[in-house]
Motif scaffolding. Structure first.
Motif, mmCIF file in Angstrom:
data_model
loop_
_atom_site.group_PDB
_atom_site.id
_atom_site.type_symbol
_atom_site.label_atom_id
_atom_site.label_comp_id
_atom_site.label_asym_id
_atom_site.label_seq_id
_atom_site.Cartn_x
_atom_site.Cartn_y
_atom_site.Cartn_z
ATOM 1 N N VAL A 44 57.719 -33.574 12.552
ATOM 2 C CA VAL A 44 57.736 -34.273 11.261
ATOM 3 C C VAL A 44 56.822 -33.565 10.271
ATOM 4 O O VAL A 44 57.191 -33.324 9.113
ATOM 5 N N ALA A 45 55.612 -33.210 10.714
ATOM 6 C CA ALA A 45 54.668 -32.511 9.839
ATOM 7 C C ALA A 45 55.207 -31.151 9.420
ATOM 8 O O ALA A 45 55.093 -30.750 8.249
ATOM 9 N N THR A 46 55.813 -30.433 10.357
ATOM 10 C CA THR A 46 56.393 -29.122 10.053
ATOM 11 C C THR A 46 57.476 -29.241 8.986
ATOM 12 O O THR A 46 57.524 -28.455 8.031
ATOM 13 N N THR A 47 58.335 -30.231 9.148
ATOM 14 C CA THR A 47 59.417 -30.439 8.179
ATOM 15 C C THR A 47 58.862 -30.726 6.788
ATOM 16 O O THR A 47 59.294 -30.132 5.797
ATOM 17 N N ALA A 48 57.913 -31.654 6.716
ATOM 18 C CA ALA A 48 57.357 -32.047 5.416
ATOM 19 C C ALA A 48 56.707 -30.860 4.710
ATOM 20 O O ALA A 48 56.906 -30.644 3.507
ATOM 21 N N VAL A 49 55.926 -30.069 5.456
ATOM 22 C CA VAL A 49 55.227 -28.931 4.862
ATOM 23 C C VAL A 49 56.213 -27.837 4.462
ATOM 24 O O VAL A 49 56.079 -27.213 3.396
ATOM 25 N N ALA A 50 57.235 -27.598 5.296
ATOM 26 C CA ALA A 50 58.236 -26.566 4.967
ATOM 27 C C ALA A 50 59.028 -26.944 3.724
ATOM 28 O O ALA A 50 59.316 -26.095 2.878
ATOM 29 N N VAL A 51 59.377 -28.220 3.599
ATOM 30 C CA VAL A 51 60.101 -28.672 2.410
ATOM 31 C C VAL A 51 59.231 -28.521 1.170
ATOM 32 O O VAL A 51 59.698 -28.111 0.104
ATOM 33 N N ALA A 52 57.944 -28.834 1.303
ATOM 34 C CA ALA A 52 57.018 -28.656 0.184
ATOM 35 C C ALA A 52 56.978 -27.190 -0.248
ATOM 36 O O ALA A 52 57.003 -26.874 -1.447
ATOM 37 N N ALA A 53 56.928 -26.293 0.742
ATOM 38 C CA ALA A 53 56.917 -24.854 0.445
ATOM 39 C C ALA A 53 58.207 -24.431 -0.241
ATOM 40 O O ALA A 53 58.194 -23.670 -1.219
ATOM 41 N N GLY A 54 59.341 -24.927 0.262
ATOM 42 C CA GLY A 54 60.624 -24.587 -0.331
ATOM 43 C C GLY A 54 60.756 -25.095 -1.756
ATOM 44 O O GLY A 54 61.296 -24.401 -2.626
ATOM 45 N N ASN A 55 60.242 -26.289 -2.013
ATOM 46 C CA ASN A 55 60.295 -26.833 -3.373
ATOM 47 C C ASN A 55 59.457 -25.995 -4.339
ATOM 48 O O ASN A 55 59.859 -25.746 -5.479
ATOM 49 N N ALA A 56 58.290 -25.578 -3.874
ATOM 50 C CA ALA A 56 57.402 -24.789 -4.730
ATOM 51 C C ALA A 56 58.016 -23.432 -5.066
ATOM 52 O O ALA A 56 57.994 -22.997 -6.228
ATOM 53 N N ILE A 57 58.581 -22.768 -4.069
ATOM 54 C CA ILE A 57 59.159 -21.449 -4.339
ATOM 55 C C ILE A 57 60.450 -21.584 -5.154
ATOM 56 O O ILE A 57 60.793 -20.702 -5.961
ATOM 57 N N ASN A 58 61.159 -22.697 -4.980
ATOM 58 C CA ASN A 58 62.353 -22.939 -5.787
ATOM 59 C C ASN A 58 61.981 -23.066 -7.265
ATOM 60 O O ASN A 58 62.650 -22.502 -8.139
ATOM 61 N N ASP A 59 60.882 -23.790 -7.537
ATOM 62 C CA ASP A 59 60.439 -23.930 -8.934
ATOM 63 C C ASP A 59 59.945 -22.605 -9.499
ATOM 64 O O ASP A 59 60.074 -22.350 -10.706
ATOM 65 N N TYR A 60 59.387 -21.762 -8.648
ATOM 66 C CA TYR A 60 58.938 -20.442 -9.103
ATOM 67 C C TYR A 60 60.133 -19.621 -9.600
ATOM 68 O O TYR A 60 60.106 -19.049 -10.698
ATOM 69 N N PHE A 61 61.187 -19.570 -8.806
ATOM 70 C CA PHE A 61 62.353 -18.773 -9.186
ATOM 71 C C PHE A 61 63.187 -19.442 -10.272
ATOM 72 O O PHE A 61 63.910 -18.771 -11.008
ATOM 73 N N ASP A 62 63.091 -20.772 -10.363
ATOM 74 C CA ASP A 62 63.907 -21.513 -11.333
ATOM 75 C C ASP A 62 63.166 -21.811 -12.636
ATOM 76 O O ASP A 62 63.641 -22.614 -13.438
ATOM 77 N N ARG A 63 62.038 -21.166 -12.860
ATOM 78 C CA ARG A 63 61.190 -21.555 -13.995
ATOM 79 C C ARG A 63 61.906 -21.397 -15.347
ATOM 80 O O ARG A 63 61.705 -22.211 -16.249
ATOM 81 N N GLU A 64 62.747 -20.386 -15.482
ATOM 82 C CA GLU A 64 63.451 -20.203 -16.753
ATOM 83 C C GLU A 64 64.573 -21.219 -16.917
ATOM 84 O O GLU A 64 64.822 -21.722 -18.018
ATOM 85 N N ILE A 65 65.257 -21.528 -15.816
ATOM 86 C CA ILE A 65 66.304 -22.554 -15.872
ATOM 87 C C ILE A 65 65.685 -23.917 -16.147
ATOM 88 O O ILE A 65 66.204 -24.710 -16.936
ATOM 89 N N ASP A 66 64.537 -24.189 -15.485
ATOM 90 C CA ASP A 66 63.870 -25.484 -15.671
ATOM 91 C C ASP A 66 63.369 -25.664 -17.100
ATOM 92 O O ASP A 66 63.232 -26.797 -17.578
ATOM 93 N N ALA A 67 63.078 -24.560 -17.763
ATOM 94 C CA ALA A 67 62.646 -24.665 -19.169
ATOM 95 C C ALA A 67 63.744 -25.287 -20.026
ATOM 96 O O ALA A 67 63.464 -25.880 -21.074
#
Length: 277
Positions: A44-67
């Protein structure tokens, strides 16, 4: 400083992390935790932390789209720098790998595949019609398998993983329709961009219809008790209505679909609990 910390927390999307952890816990519960409670907790902890990591890197690559689509997100509004988001993602991925190292080999293999998938989703698959949706769907479904693998049983969660993946595909298509303007601006060829909004929504509707049609299967296989049928029927109805709503209001449909997903998870839990009582 306070805004930066708040922005870093927002990057991880805590609600999504908790939800993913619950799915992993559900997979472990359905599989039969037995004496493997510690392994289930680590999963459970692994899943939660991995999803957090995936969300953060997704926002990094999507920063121009998110604008364009999501200007209030941490990077577009300046709460977190792109470099800070990347560093946070790296630290969280490292933590997830550390947790996963304590799990059985099957769970470790699933974790390895999923970590690669999280990284490649935004950089490779997100802008590919249908494939990005399919990858996210796999990731959601695999949380059930991960929980089962952590406690040494993959058979019972397998059908749940398939049902979750099918319904998630529909939700992801609706989300792509919601984000159509920004995705088109950035040149991403998501399914709605490639085939049009209505055709994409009909593809999603067809996928959901398959999920609804096979949703009684866990009861028929004896995995869950009869109460599962009652709760999953309500979940199916909510998701079907959300799919219908997506043709006129994809933003509202997205929110409603999440309620349906929550009810489906509840159906898995009470269905399994009914057999244990």
């Amino acid at each position: 400083m306070q805004d930066t910390l708040r922005g870093a927390l927002e990057l991880t999307r805590p609600g999504n992390c908790v939800a993913a952890g619950v799915l992993t816990a559900t997979g472990a519960f359905v599989a039969g935790i037995g004496d493997a409670a510690l392994a289930a907790a680590v999963a459970v902890a692994t899943t939660a932390v991995a999803v957090a990591a995936g969300n953060a890197i997704n926002d990094y690559f999507d920063r121009e789209i998110d604008a364009i689509n999501q200007p209030d997100r941490p990077i577009p509004r300046g709460a977190v720098s792109p470099r800070g988001a990347l560093a946070l993602s790296g630290a969280l991925f490292a933590a997830a790998i550390g947790f996963a190292a304590f799990l059985p080999l099957a769970a470790l293999a699933i974790a390895a595949v999923n970590l690669v998938a999280l990284v490649t989703y935004t950089t490779v698959f997100k802008g590919t019609p249908g494939l990005g949706n399919a990858l996210v769907s796999y990731l959601v479904g695999s949380t059930f398998l991960f929980g089962g693998a952590a406690v040494g049983a993959l058979d019972a969660p397998l059908v749940l993983a398939a049902l979750a993946a099918l319904s998630t595909f529909t939700r992801e298509v609706i989300k792509d329709v919601e984000d159509l303007a920004g995705d088109r601006e950035e040149g991403l060829r998501t399914l709605p961009v490639a085939v049009g909004e209505h055709r994409a929504l009909w593809v999603g509707a067809g996928t959901l219809a398959v999920a609804v049609a096979v949703s009684p299967l866990p009861y028929l296989l004896g995995t869950f008790g009869a109460v599962y049928l009652v709760v999953v029927a309500v979940a199916d109805a909510v998701m079907l209505y959300a799919c219908y709503e997506g043709f006129s209001d994809p933003t509202a449909a997205q929110s409603r679909f999440k309620y349906g997903t929550f009810l489906a998870t509840a159906a898995f839990v009470v269905g399994r609990a009914a057999l244990l009582l």
